[in-house]
Write a protein that holds these residues in place. Structure first.
Motif, PDB file in Angstrom:
ATOM      1  N   ILE A 166       0.868  -1.168   0.074  1.00  0.00           N
ATOM      2  CA  ILE A 166      -0.099  -0.061  -0.018  1.00  0.00           C
ATOM      3  C   ILE A 166       0.988   1.218   0.017  1.00  0.00           C
ATOM      4  O   ILE A 166       0.634   2.111  -0.764  1.00  0.00           O
ATOM      5  CB  ILE A 166      -0.818  -0.010   1.194  1.00  0.00           C
ATOM      6  CG1 ILE A 166      -1.991  -1.193   0.963  1.00  0.00           C
ATOM      7  CG2 ILE A 166      -1.776   1.165   1.343  1.00  0.00           C
ATOM      8  CD1 ILE A 166      -2.883  -1.267   2.372  1.00  0.00           C
ATOM      9  N   VAL A 167       1.910   1.343   0.945  1.00  0.00           N
ATOM     10  CA  VAL A 167       2.713   2.526   0.672  1.00  0.00           C
ATOM     11  C   VAL A 167       3.501   2.622  -0.486  1.00  0.00           C
ATOM     12  O   VAL A 167       3.695   3.780  -0.927  1.00  0.00           O
ATOM     13  CB  VAL A 167       3.876   2.176   2.187  1.00  0.00           C
ATOM     14  CG1 VAL A 167       4.939   3.406   1.975  1.00  0.00           C
ATOM     15  CG2 VAL A 167       2.909   2.372   3.529  1.00  0.00           C
ATOM     16  N   ALA A 168       3.871   1.527  -0.941  1.00  0.00           N
ATOM     17  CA  ALA A 168       4.777   1.650  -2.339  1.00  0.00           C
ATOM     18  C   ALA A 168       3.890   2.387  -3.308  1.00  0.00           C
ATOM     19  O   ALA A 168       4.306   2.888  -4.302  1.00  0.00           O
ATOM     20  CB  ALA A 168       5.357   0.236  -2.630  1.00  0.00           C
ATOM     21  N   THR A 169       2.407   1.801  -3.401  1.00  0.00           N
ATOM     22  CA  THR A 169       1.816   2.153  -4.326  1.00  0.00           C
ATOM     23  C   THR A 169       1.336   3.620  -3.967  1.00  0.00           C
ATOM     24  O   THR A 169       1.342   4.292  -5.167  1.00  0.00           O
ATOM     25  CB  THR A 169       0.296   1.528  -4.411  1.00  0.00           C
ATOM     26  OG1 THR A 169       0.717  -0.030  -4.562  1.00  0.00           O
ATOM     27  CG2 THR A 169      -0.581   1.715  -5.474  1.00  0.00           C
ATOM     28  N   VAL A 170       0.994   4.058  -2.798  1.00  0.00           N
ATOM     29  CA  VAL A 170       0.673   5.459  -3.051  1.00  0.00           C
ATOM     30  C   VAL A 170       2.145   6.267  -3.182  1.00  0.00           C
ATOM     31  O   VAL A 170       1.975   7.493  -3.546  1.00  0.00           O
ATOM     32  CB  VAL A 170       0.141   5.843  -1.526  1.00  0.00           C
ATOM     33  CG1 VAL A 170       0.342   7.312  -0.772  1.00  0.00           C
ATOM     34  CG2 VAL A 170      -1.090   5.087  -1.072  1.00  0.00           C
ATOM     35  N   ALA A 171       3.339   6.093  -2.584  1.00  0.00           N
ATOM     36  CA  ALA A 171       4.355   6.763  -3.060  1.00  0.00           C
ATOM     37  C   ALA A 171       4.509   7.050  -4.537  1.00  0.00           C
ATOM     38  O   ALA A 171       5.306   7.859  -5.025  1.00  0.00           O
ATOM     39  CB  ALA A 171       5.655   5.803  -2.425  1.00  0.00           C
ATOM     40  N   ASP A 172       4.408   5.728  -5.171  1.00  0.00           N
ATOM     41  CA  ASP A 172       4.550   5.834  -6.689  1.00  0.00           C
ATOM     42  C   ASP A 172       3.685   6.715  -7.272  1.00  0.00           C
ATOM     43  O   ASP A 172       3.901   7.444  -8.076  1.00  0.00           O
ATOM     44  CB  ASP A 172       4.423   4.243  -7.290  1.00  0.00           C
ATOM     45  CG  ASP A 172       4.810   4.597  -9.035  1.00  0.00           C
ATOM     46  OD1 ASP A 172       5.747   4.909  -9.137  1.00  0.00           O
ATOM     47  OD2 ASP A 172       3.821   4.125  -9.729  1.00  0.00           O
ATOM     48  N   VAL A 211       5.801  14.983 -10.813  1.00  0.00           N
ATOM     49  CA  VAL A 211       6.347  14.931 -11.981  1.00  0.00           C
ATOM     50  C   VAL A 211       5.552  15.390 -13.026  1.00  0.00           C
ATOM     51  O   VAL A 211       5.764  16.512 -13.775  1.00  0.00           O
ATOM     52  CB  VAL A 211       6.724  13.364 -12.569  1.00  0.00           C
ATOM     53  CG1 VAL A 211       7.114  13.742 -13.920  1.00  0.00           C
ATOM     54  CG2 VAL A 211       7.911  12.962 -11.739  1.00  0.00           C
ATOM     55  N   ALA A 212       4.129  15.417 -13.034  1.00  0.00           N
ATOM     56  CA  ALA A 212       3.109  15.901 -13.969  1.00  0.00           C
ATOM     57  C   ALA A 212       3.092  17.195 -13.405  1.00  0.00           C
ATOM     58  O   ALA A 212       2.841  18.275 -14.423  1.00  0.00           O
ATOM     59  CB  ALA A 212       1.891  15.329 -13.762  1.00  0.00           C
ATOM     60  N   THR A 216      13.041  11.628 -15.043  1.00  0.00           N
ATOM     61  CA  THR A 216      11.899  11.670 -14.128  1.00  0.00           C
ATOM     62  C   THR A 216      11.823  11.047 -12.920  1.00  0.00           C
ATOM     63  O   THR A 216      10.800  11.318 -12.088  1.00  0.00           O
ATOM     64  CB  THR A 216      10.556  11.088 -15.014  1.00  0.00           C
ATOM     65  OG1 THR A 216      10.825   9.573 -15.177  1.00  0.00           O
ATOM     66  CG2 THR A 216      10.178  11.749 -16.088  1.00  0.00           C
ATOM     67  N   ARG A 217      12.885  10.507 -12.468  1.00  0.00           N
ATOM     68  CA  ARG A 217      13.076  10.065 -10.985  1.00  0.00           C
ATOM     69  C   ARG A 217      13.894  10.736 -10.285  1.00  0.00           C
ATOM     70  O   ARG A 217      14.532  11.525 -10.289  1.00  0.00           O
ATOM     71  CB  ARG A 217      13.540   8.452 -11.156  1.00  0.00           C
ATOM     72  CG  ARG A 217      12.350   7.621 -11.626  1.00  0.00           C
ATOM     73  CD  ARG A 217      12.899   6.313 -11.557  1.00  0.00           C
ATOM     74  NE  ARG A 217      11.849   5.206 -12.149  1.00  0.00           N
ATOM     75  CZ  ARG A 217      11.279   4.314 -11.517  1.00  0.00           C
ATOM     76  NH1 ARG A 217      11.708   3.981 -10.266  1.00  0.00           N
ATOM     77  NH2 ARG A 217      10.399   3.624 -12.116  1.00  0.00           N
TER      78      ARG A 217
END
Length: 75
Positions: A29-35, A42-43, A74-75
Motif C-alpha cells: 500500500i505504501v509503495a503504491t501511494v508513493a509511486d 512529475v506531472a 523523471t526519477r
C-alpha cells in the motif's frame, strides 16, 4: 480445545503470520501511494515547465524538444 486456547497456545505463530502478511500488505500500500505521489509531482513539474516556456515565448517544437530531452530524468 476452544479457539481461544488454540490461539493462546500458538500465539507466537499466529503473531508471526499476522505481521508477515499484514506487513507485506502495508508495504504494498505504501509503495503504491508513493509511486502515485511521485507521478503527480512529475506531472506538476512538467506543467509548470510548459507554462513557463509558453510565457517566455517558446515555440511548440522547442517545448517538445525540451520535454523529450528531460523525459529520461523523471526519477
Amino acid at each position: 480445545m476452544s479457539i481461544e486456547e488454540a490461539v493462546a497456545k500458538d500465539l507466537v505463530g499466529v503473531l508471526f503470520v499476522t505481521f508477515l502478511f499484514g506487513g507485506l500488505a502495508l508495504w504494498l500500500i505504501v509503495a503504491t501511494v508513493a509511486d502515485a505521489w511521485r507521478k503527480v509531482r512529475v506531472a506538476e513539474r512538467n506543467a509548470r515547465l510548459k507554462q513557463t516556456m509558453i510565457e517566455r515565448g517558446y515555440r511548440a517544437d522547442e517545448i517538445v524538444r525540451v520535454l523529450n530531452a528531460s523525459a529520461g530524468d523523471t526519477r
